[in-house]
Enzyme design. Structure first.
Site, PDB file in Angstrom:
ATOM      1  N   THR A   1      -7.200  -7.628  59.094  1.00  0.00           N
ATOM      2  CA  THR A   1      -6.790  -9.133  59.876  1.00  0.00           C
ATOM      3  C   THR A   1      -7.804 -10.315  59.279  1.00  0.00           C
ATOM      4  OG1 THR A   1      -8.287  -8.328  61.873  1.00  0.00           O
ATOM      5  CG2 THR A   1      -5.976  -8.195  62.495  1.00  0.00           C
ATOM      6  N   ASP A   2      -8.727  -9.693  58.701  1.00  0.00           N
ATOM      7  CA  ASP A   2     -10.161 -10.774  58.098  1.00  0.00           C
ATOM      8  C   ASP A   2      -9.672 -10.142  56.319  1.00  0.00           C
ATOM      9  OD1 ASP A   2     -11.203 -13.321  57.521  1.00  0.00           O
ATOM     10  OD2 ASP A   2     -12.713 -12.563  58.117  1.00  0.00           O
ATOM     11  N   LEU A   3      -8.477 -10.003  55.276  1.00  0.00           N
ATOM     12  CA  LEU A   3      -8.729  -9.498  54.068  1.00  0.00           C
ATOM     13  C   LEU A   3      -9.345 -11.042  52.710  1.00  0.00           C
ATOM     14  CD1 LEU A   3      -8.742  -6.734  52.408  1.00  0.00           C
ATOM     15  CD2 LEU A   3      -6.299  -7.498  52.081  1.00  0.00           C
ATOM     16  N   ASN A   4     -10.407 -11.209  52.691  1.00  0.00           N
ATOM     17  CA  ASN A   4     -10.778 -11.600  52.083  1.00  0.00           C
ATOM     18  C   ASN A   4     -11.686 -11.549  50.892  1.00  0.00           C
ATOM     19  OD1 ASN A   4     -13.252 -12.716  52.688  1.00  0.00           O
ATOM     20  ND2 ASN A   4     -11.834 -12.528  54.992  1.00  0.00           N
TER      21      ASN A   4
ATOM     22  N   ASN B   1     -14.753  -9.709  51.736  1.00  0.00           N
ATOM     23  CA  ASN B   1     -14.721  -8.704  52.648  1.00  0.00           C
ATOM     24  C   ASN B   1     -14.390  -6.946  50.861  1.00  0.00           C
ATOM     25  OD1 ASN B   1     -15.871  -8.927  54.723  1.00  0.00           O
ATOM     26  ND2 ASN B   1     -13.824  -9.712  55.405  1.00  0.00           N
TER      27      ASN B   1
END
Length: 227
Positions: free
Chosen positions: A156-159, A162
């Site tokens: 949900t926080d694929l950036n 990461n």
């Protein structure tokens, strides 16, 4: 309640998620600041990253690190611990989970996670500030994301903070707090769109070396792994 991998844990189980234990034994080898402090600790044969779960946003200023208890298996550290195990079994390059702890107090709980620190790895932001990456590296990143999606895990926080690269140019994906398994296919394009926005954002913020052709290479790797 503590869950742990006996093959990886070299500390007493009940103290493995205590930063003070590692300090007392002179095993803290570094720290990183994010929403809270991550302590890097030396175990036997590997390094660990110890993280205490903290809330973000405005609500986090009022209640920093307490969560409503809905069951041990619903706790954030347990869910991330289990998700990392499943992804390892699916051959996705993610950190090995070492130990997870939940401390229940009345209706609330606090949580900690000790996971593997990827040796000699940096996030894409730091790397791309120094210079561009090759097409093959972007293909490899796309292939790892495809493996993640084949395992039906929604990051949900694929950036690009990461996604890590180690000295061998191997891509790793980290930080699975609040991530989960999800059926279907539609959400996968949203994951990729979020990642692309992250690249574009950091071009503006940190002048990273990135262009549209790099995204095309990443998608090429993603698609090749799904064929």
């Amino acid at each position: 309640m503590i869950w742990f991998d006996k093959d990886l844990l070299s500390a007493p189980t009940e103290l493995s998620c205590e930063a003070t234990y590692w300090y007392v034994h002179d095993k803290v080898i570094g720290t990183a600041q994010g929403r809270g402090t991550t302590w890097f600790v030396q175990l036997d044969g590997l390094q660990g990253a110890l993280r205490h779960y903290r809330r973000g946003g405005l609500f986090g200023k009022l209640i920093k690190d307490s969560y409503w208890f809905k069951g041990w298996d619903k706790s954030r550290s347990y869910q991330e611990f289990v998700l990392l195990q499943k992804l390892r079994q699916a051959n996705v390059n993610v950190p090995r989970p070492i130990a997870a702890r939940v401390i229940k107090s009345g209706l609330f709980y606090k949580a900690d996670l000790l996971s593997e620190r990827i040796p000699r790895a940096k996030d894409l932001v730091g790397i791309l500030q120094q210079g561009p990456l090759s097409e093959q590296v972007y293909i490899a990143i796309g292939q790892q994301i495809a493996k993640l999606h084949r395992a039906q895990v929604n990051h949900t926080d694929l950036n690009i903070h990461n996604i890590l690269l180690d000295d061998d140019q191997v891509a790793w994906i980290i930080d699975f707090d609040k991530c989960y398994e999800q059926s279907g296919e539609d959400w996968k394009q949203s994951n990729l769109a979020r990642l692309k926005r992250s690249f574009l954002k950091e071009v503006e913020r940190f002048s990273i070396h990135w262009q549209s052709d790099d995204w095309d290479a990443l998608i090429k790797g993603y698609q090749s792994a799904n064929q």
